[in-house]
Design an enzyme around this catalytic site. Structure first.
Site, PDB file in Angstrom:
ATOM      1  N   ASP A  29      18.850  -5.116 -72.079  1.00 12.46           N
ATOM      2  CA  ASP A  29      19.678  -4.148 -71.346  1.00 12.46           C
ATOM      3  C   ASP A  29      19.425  -4.307 -69.840  1.00 12.46           C
ATOM      4  OD1 ASP A  29      20.735  -0.856 -71.954  1.00 12.46           O
ATOM      5  OD2 ASP A  29      20.380  -1.669 -69.951  1.00 12.46           O
ATOM      6  N   GLU A  79      -4.578 -16.628 -55.710  1.00 12.73           N
ATOM      7  CA  GLU A  79      -4.945 -16.963 -57.081  1.00 12.73           C
ATOM      8  C   GLU A  79      -4.031 -18.078 -57.585  1.00 12.73           C
ATOM      9  OE1 GLU A  79      -3.858 -13.841 -60.038  1.00 12.73           O
ATOM     10  OE2 GLU A  79      -3.443 -12.601 -58.283  1.00 12.73           O
ATOM     11  N   CYS A 111      -5.242 -10.207 -57.411  1.00 14.26           N
ATOM     12  CA  CYS A 111      -4.423  -9.619 -56.343  1.00 14.26           C
ATOM     13  C   CYS A 111      -5.257  -8.852 -55.317  1.00 14.26           C
ATOM     14  CB  CYS A 111      -3.369  -8.690 -56.939  1.00 14.26           C
ATOM     15  SG  CYS A 111      -2.436  -9.424 -58.271  1.00 14.26           S
ATOM     16  N   THR A 152       8.765  -9.877 -63.800  1.00 13.67           N
ATOM     17  CA  THR A 152       7.939  -9.445 -62.659  1.00 13.67           C
ATOM     18  C   THR A 152       7.479 -10.628 -61.822  1.00 13.67           C
ATOM     19  OG1 THR A 152       5.797  -9.498 -63.793  1.00 13.67           O
ATOM     20  CG2 THR A 152       7.099  -7.496 -64.050  1.00 13.67           C
ATOM     21  N   SER A 201      -2.983  -3.810 -69.129  1.00 10.96           N
ATOM     22  CA  SER A 201      -3.210  -4.022 -67.690  1.00 10.96           C
ATOM     23  C   SER A 201      -2.746  -2.818 -66.875  1.00 10.96           C
ATOM     24  CB  SER A 201      -2.531  -5.311 -67.208  1.00 10.96           C
ATOM     25  OG  SER A 201      -1.121  -5.168 -67.158  1.00 10.96           O
ATOM     26  N   HIS A 233      -0.723  -1.437 -54.632  1.00  9.74           N
ATOM     27  CA  HIS A 233      -0.449  -2.783 -55.142  1.00  9.74           C
ATOM     28  C   HIS A 233       0.767  -2.693 -56.061  1.00  9.74           C
ATOM     29  CE1 HIS A 233      -0.586  -6.599 -57.011  1.00  9.74           C
ATOM     30  NE2 HIS A 233      -0.884  -6.095 -58.199  1.00  9.74           N
ATOM     31  N   LYS A 242       4.057   5.504 -61.083  1.00 10.98           N
ATOM     32  CA  LYS A 242       3.026   5.877 -62.067  1.00 10.98           C
ATOM     33  C   LYS A 242       1.719   6.181 -61.346  1.00 10.98           C
ATOM     34  CE  LYS A 242       4.974   2.720 -65.517  1.00 10.98           C
ATOM     35  NZ  LYS A 242       5.317   3.432 -66.733  1.00 10.98           N
ATOM     36  N   ASN A 277       6.558  -9.783 -57.824  1.00 14.14           N
ATOM     37  CA  ASN A 277       5.124  -9.690 -57.539  1.00 14.14           C
ATOM     38  C   ASN A 277       4.684 -10.836 -56.635  1.00 14.14           C
ATOM     39  OD1 ASN A 277       2.450  -8.988 -57.605  1.00 14.14           O
ATOM     40  ND2 ASN A 277       2.266  -8.956 -59.835  1.00 14.14           N
ATOM     41  N   SER A 310      -6.596  -7.799 -61.070  1.00 15.35           N
ATOM     42  CA  SER A 310      -6.991  -7.816 -62.479  1.00 15.35           C
ATOM     43  C   SER A 310      -8.338  -8.488 -62.643  1.00 15.35           C
ATOM     44  CB  SER A 310      -5.939  -8.574 -63.297  1.00 15.35           C
ATOM     45  OG  SER A 310      -4.773  -7.796 -63.373  1.00 15.35           O
TER      46      SER A 310
HETATM   47  N1  CAA Z   1      16.911   1.521 -69.142  1.00 19.79           N
HETATM   48  C1  CAA Z   1      15.963   2.103 -68.360  1.00 19.79           C
HETATM   49  N2  CAA Z   1      14.634   1.948 -68.571  1.00 19.79           N
HETATM   50  C2  CAA Z   1      14.242   1.167 -69.594  1.00 19.79           C
HETATM   51  C3  CAA Z   1      15.171   0.534 -70.441  1.00 19.79           C
HETATM   52  C4  CAA Z   1      16.561   0.738 -70.185  1.00 19.79           C
HETATM   53  N3  CAA Z   1      17.496   0.162 -70.921  1.00 19.79           N
HETATM   54  N4  CAA Z   1      14.490  -0.161 -71.365  1.00 19.79           N
HETATM   55  C5  CAA Z   1      13.160   0.030 -71.114  1.00 19.79           C
HETATM   56  N5  CAA Z   1      13.033   0.843 -70.043  1.00 19.79           N
HETATM   57  C6  CAA Z   1      11.804   1.281 -69.403  1.00 19.79           C
HETATM   58  C7  CAA Z   1      10.697   1.663 -70.376  1.00 19.79           C
HETATM   59  O1  CAA Z   1      10.863   2.997 -70.859  1.00 19.79           O
HETATM   60  C8  CAA Z   1       9.481   1.500 -69.501  1.00 19.79           C
HETATM   61  O2  CAA Z   1       9.362   2.610 -68.647  1.00 19.79           O
HETATM   62  P1  CAA Z   1       8.047   3.551 -68.710  1.00 19.79           P
HETATM   63  O3  CAA Z   1       6.901   2.652 -68.323  1.00 19.79           O
HETATM   64  O4  CAA Z   1       8.321   4.613 -67.723  1.00 19.79           O
HETATM   65  O5  CAA Z   1       7.939   4.011 -70.105  1.00 19.79           O
HETATM   66  C9  CAA Z   1       9.846   0.303 -68.622  1.00 19.79           C
HETATM   67  O6  CAA Z   1      11.261   0.166 -68.712  1.00 19.79           O
HETATM   68  C10 CAA Z   1       9.227  -0.996 -69.092  1.00 19.79           C
HETATM   69  O7  CAA Z   1       9.498  -1.129 -70.459  1.00 19.79           O
HETATM   70  P2  CAA Z   1       8.371  -1.634 -71.456  1.00 19.79           P
HETATM   71  O8  CAA Z   1       7.082  -0.915 -71.197  1.00 19.79           O
HETATM   72  O9  CAA Z   1       8.919  -1.651 -72.832  1.00 19.79           O
HETATM   73  O10 CAA Z   1       8.272  -3.131 -70.911  1.00 19.79           O
HETATM   74  P3  CAA Z   1       7.490  -4.359 -71.476  1.00 19.79           P
HETATM   75  O11 CAA Z   1       6.398  -3.962 -72.387  1.00 19.79           O
HETATM   76  O12 CAA Z   1       8.482  -5.357 -71.974  1.00 19.79           O
HETATM   77  O13 CAA Z   1       6.888  -4.968 -70.126  1.00 19.79           O
HETATM   78  C11 CAA Z   1       4.979  -4.933 -68.685  1.00 19.79           C
HETATM   79  C12 CAA Z   1       6.233  -4.185 -69.159  1.00 19.79           C
HETATM   80  C13 CAA Z   1       3.948  -4.901 -69.796  1.00 19.79           C
HETATM   81  C14 CAA Z   1       4.447  -4.264 -67.450  1.00 19.79           C
HETATM   82  C15 CAA Z   1       5.368  -6.408 -68.407  1.00 19.79           C
HETATM   83  O14 CAA Z   1       6.351  -6.482 -67.401  1.00 19.79           O
HETATM   84  C16 CAA Z   1       4.192  -7.262 -67.999  1.00 19.79           C
HETATM   85  O15 CAA Z   1       3.431  -7.760 -68.821  1.00 19.79           O
HETATM   86  N6  CAA Z   1       4.042  -7.508 -66.652  1.00 19.79           N
HETATM   87  C17 CAA Z   1       2.985  -8.344 -66.107  1.00 19.79           C
HETATM   88  C18 CAA Z   1       1.674  -7.590 -66.036  1.00 19.79           C
HETATM   89  C19 CAA Z   1       1.701  -6.511 -64.995  1.00 19.79           C
HETATM   90  O16 CAA Z   1       2.488  -6.512 -64.084  1.00 19.79           O
HETATM   91  N7  CAA Z   1       0.765  -5.562 -65.123  1.00 19.79           N
HETATM   92  C20 CAA Z   1       0.626  -4.491 -64.152  1.00 19.79           C
HETATM   93  C21 CAA Z   1      -0.813  -4.022 -64.004  1.00 19.79           C
HETATM   94  S1  CAA Z   1      -1.907  -5.411 -63.709  1.00 19.79           S
HETATM   95  C22 CAA Z   1      -1.702  -5.713 -62.022  1.00 19.79           C
HETATM   96  O17 CAA Z   1      -1.209  -4.913 -61.301  1.00 19.79           O
HETATM   97  C23 CAA Z   1      -2.148  -7.054 -61.516  1.00 19.79           C
HETATM   98  C24 CAA Z   1      -0.953  -7.911 -61.336  1.00 19.79           C
HETATM   99  O18 CAA Z   1      -0.349  -7.915 -60.283  1.00 19.79           O
HETATM  100  C25 CAA Z   1      -0.516  -8.746 -62.457  1.00 19.79           C
END
Ligand code: CAA
Length: 389
Positions: A29, A79, A111, A152, A201, A233, A242, A277, A310
């Protein structure tokens, strides 16, 4: 004496993929990436650009403005290292023709690296107020195709001149840190793409924020109301919402409304929303976005800064925006850079993704794309060849 950020310059590659196109290709979506993650475009570096050329391009305006004369420390946080031994900082040292009296080293902790570099540089300058330091942070965020992390991805570089009596941000002496050995995100030496336990994470990011914040609060005596604007960050921009909500909860304050979040955070998110990112550069890209685009004069305002790497290493610290800071920014240059970017279609993105560096030690000249002021021109006998344009 105040010490802090005297100049602040950002660079992003000229190419981007619109995340609506990625969502269509993945059968997701379209609102998930744009509303759910808060990302609109991801910067895609062309094959003749790497962290060295991006960081040198970010730093060039500072050097051209005369910021290198008193420089004796260059720290490059990344990194996405290009060599296991030689510091990426030395390639930049050469491209920018910095004096041989300037130390040049590389620093790594995911990061968080640029924040460690910034704090070390502030201590260095406090001890040698007549000298300055240049801090670089540059990364290419890369995950497996079709993985949750893919939307991302991004790329970019930050350059900061650290000096006494800074024109942009005086860094406060208080800080709160949180260090913990966890496996939330990592990039083994034999892989180009990061591995990540995504949902975990985000939980570690937020738990580390509360721990670092509590230590900062105890050290400074300040509450959340001390900050006109916070910068976080930004692995994706919704993470900042959040984070702000978690800080309110930790402080026992009512949850901010969506309008509050937009007012407090909106200006700091614009650049990252359009690059994805940028790992080591990400927090400072948020700071540049805030300072470049906030219509309100922030002179005299205290800004809260949360750095997260991380693995994990987190720090909450702060700084006071200096009166007249706008004259030291490169806002017009950043605006022109974003305006001139070129959109890729999905197939072009995937074609670039699949390109790999030759490993045969032969002679290789790379095709020329649109880059910043420098390009990664090729390889010769396992040596990287860079060109100034
Ligand atoms: N319309 C609107 N919103 C929608 C939607 C739609 N159709 N479908 C899903 N969403 C929303 C979800 O509800 C969710 O929102 P909430 O968090 O408010 O609940 C959001 O979109 C994301 O959906 P999911 O949680 O289902 O997404 P996912 O599991 O597929 O992926 C993630 C999310 C795990 C962060 C993924 O992008 C990821 O692995 N990213 C890389 C790791 C990362 O960035 N981690 C962050 C912390 S670590 C860090 O900060 C170090 C770094 O830089 C890596």
């Amino acid at each position: 004496m105040n010490v802090g950020i005297d100049r602040l310059s950002f660079y992003a590659p000229s190419y981007f993929l619109d995340l609506h196109k990625l969502a269509a290709a993945r059968g997701v979506d379209k609102d998930k990436y744009v509303l759910g993650l808060g990302q609109e475009r991801m910067a895609v570096p062309p094959p003749d650009e790497d962290v060295v050329t991006m960081a040198a391009s970010a730093a060039l305006p500072i050097v051209e403005a005369g910021g290198a004369g008193d420089l004796d420390l260059l720290i490059f946080a990344t990194e996405t290292g290009v060599d296991q031994s030689k510091a990426a900082a030395l390639f930049v040292h050469g491209l920018l023709e910095l004096p041989s009296s300037c130390r040049a080293i590389e620093m790594k902790e995911a990061c968080y690296g640029a924040t460690a570099a910034l704090q070390l540089a502030c201590a260095w300058v406090a001890a040698h107020p007549e000298r300055s330091a240049l801090i670089l942070g540059a990364d290419i965020a890369r995950y497996d195709l079709r993985s949750p992390g893919e939307p991302t991805q991004g790329a970019g570089a930050i350059a900061m001149r650290i000096a006494a009596n800074p024109r942009i941000l005086a860094i406060d002496p208080e800080h709160g840190v949180h260090a913990e050995d966890v496996m939330d995100f990592w990039r083994p030496n034999y892989r180009e793409e990061a591995l990540v336990d995504g949902q975990y994470s985000t939980r570690v990011y937020l738990a580390s924020l509360v721990s670092a914040w509590e230590r900062y609060r105890a050290a400074s005596g300040r509450g959340l109301d001390a900050f006109r604007r916070p910068c976080f960050h930004l692995p994706f921009t919704r993470m900042a919402e959040k984070a702000q909500m978690r800080l309110h909860r930790a402080a026992g304050l009512p949850a901010p409304t969506p309008e509050d979040l937009q007012r407090i955070l909106g200006d700091s998110l614009g650049y990252n929303r359009n690059t994805g990112n940028t790992y080591a550069a990400s927090l400072y890209e948020g700071l540049v976005s805030l300072l470049d685009t906030c219509p309100e004069d922030l002179g005299g305002a205290r800004v809260g800064l949360y750095s997260y790497g991380s693995g994990c290493m987190a720090e909450f610290f702060s700084g006071v925006v200096q009166p007249g800071y706008r004259e030291a920014l490169f806002a017009a240059r950043h605006r022109a850079m974003f305006d001139a970017r070129i959109e890729l279609d999905y197939q072009q993105y995937e074609d670039i993704f699949h390109l790999a560096l030759p490993k045969d030690g032969g002679e290789h000249a790379f095709a020329q794309y649109r880059t910043g002021s420098f390009r990664f021109a090729g390889l010769s006998q396992h040596k990287r060849i860079y060109e100034a344009l």
